[in-house]
Design an enzyme around this catalytic site. Sequence first.
Site, mmCIF file in Angstrom:
data_model
loop_
_atom_site.group_PDB
_atom_site.id
_atom_site.type_symbol
_atom_site.label_atom_id
_atom_site.label_comp_id
_atom_site.label_asym_id
_atom_site.label_seq_id
_atom_site.Cartn_x
_atom_site.Cartn_y
_atom_site.Cartn_z
ATOM 1 C CG MET A 15 46.619 45.724 49.489
ATOM 2 S SD MET A 15 47.121 46.527 51.045
ATOM 3 C CE MET A 15 48.468 45.450 51.562
ATOM 4 C CG ASP A 20 52.891 38.619 42.899
ATOM 5 O OD1 ASP A 20 54.117 38.571 43.075
ATOM 6 O OD2 ASP A 20 52.250 37.735 42.320
ATOM 7 C CB CYS A 106 36.083 37.486 38.314
ATOM 8 S SG CYS A 106 36.321 38.212 39.956
ATOM 9 C CB CYS A 203 40.229 32.231 43.812
ATOM 10 S SG CYS A 203 38.647 32.977 43.284
#
Length: 366
Positions: A15, A20, A106, A203
């Site tokens: 989460m 999404d 990742c 990110c």
Amino acid sequence: MSDADKARGRVILGMSGGTDSSVTAMLLQDQGYEVIGVSLWFYTNNHSYDENDKYPDFIVDAQKLAHKLGLQHHVIDARKEFRDTIIQFFLDEYLAGRTPSPCIQCNPNLKWKLLLEKADELNCDHIATGHYITIEDENGLFYINKGNDPAKDQSYFLWNLQQDILSRTLTPLGKYTKPEVREIAKSYGFEEVAKKKESMGVCFMDRKDYRDFLQEMIPDLNEKIGKGKAVDVNGKVLGTHDGYPYYTVGQKRGIELEDKTGLMVSRIDAKNNTLILEKKADLNKLQLKISGYYFHNIEDIKQNNITTVVRGLGLNPDGYSQITILNENELLVDLENPAWAMAPGQPVAFYIGNKLIGGGFAEYND
């Protein structure tokens, strides 16, 4: 076997607090799964690891949604591991004159690894994500397929997820488009979730230019590297540049040339801090060398309808590729239509139709 056909049970859901993964939680609950939310904390803007740091907004949002949906919610603080592996990989690749994609490292090595470990710890049958892909079982072999929304398809970044991961992963958003997912959030009464903005870019860079990020993480980078030469393919010096880590194949910006030539970077010589320049057309390649490849079934490369995707963009969708194994680590890919400005380190993915069969990393083809 579709997601809906899998036996219902306990599922760990990654989460992020966004639209999404939030809608994924709602759909899985409706399908009868016991959903347990997990938020992965990979970085803070200052890349510190103080245990007293406050949770970032995306985790707080995920906690709030989990509470509203009646879900357990856990946070995994993996900031140090992320810094030591994924960010360090990113820095090392640029220092080697390569152009990395940190997501490719990742996904199998940290994100899914941590979700699987948590699933095993909490006796969960499955893990789930909000990716716009589907996973299909072909006679006991699991393949990722592109989702129904071409603008949101994320399969390109997932070619190195292996069978232990795919066999347990649920991806209910694959059959929807993003506008449909937003409407689903509204139908559940979550207007704010439906309006959330997309997350973009790498990110951990927080929308920074990668050059600024390199300088932030390696403060003495300019002193270590210094200015270098820009030369043509014959070694003739054409000008100077600010240091090879700040460039990639196909780039013209930031090179100080004595004359306007229209040339651009075709190769980076990290050892000698030198950029080799060529004409734009010369960066078109009909043959790619690939290292570190992975396929679910190596026999798939014998098919005559394989397409190749580079940089997340469709390459020769109306043409096909022929793949030849050079050795256990390298492939040679002959293309029907050329690929432009491929840089070492960039991921390359292979498809048969919408089915992702494998991938690898681009290399210079000497």
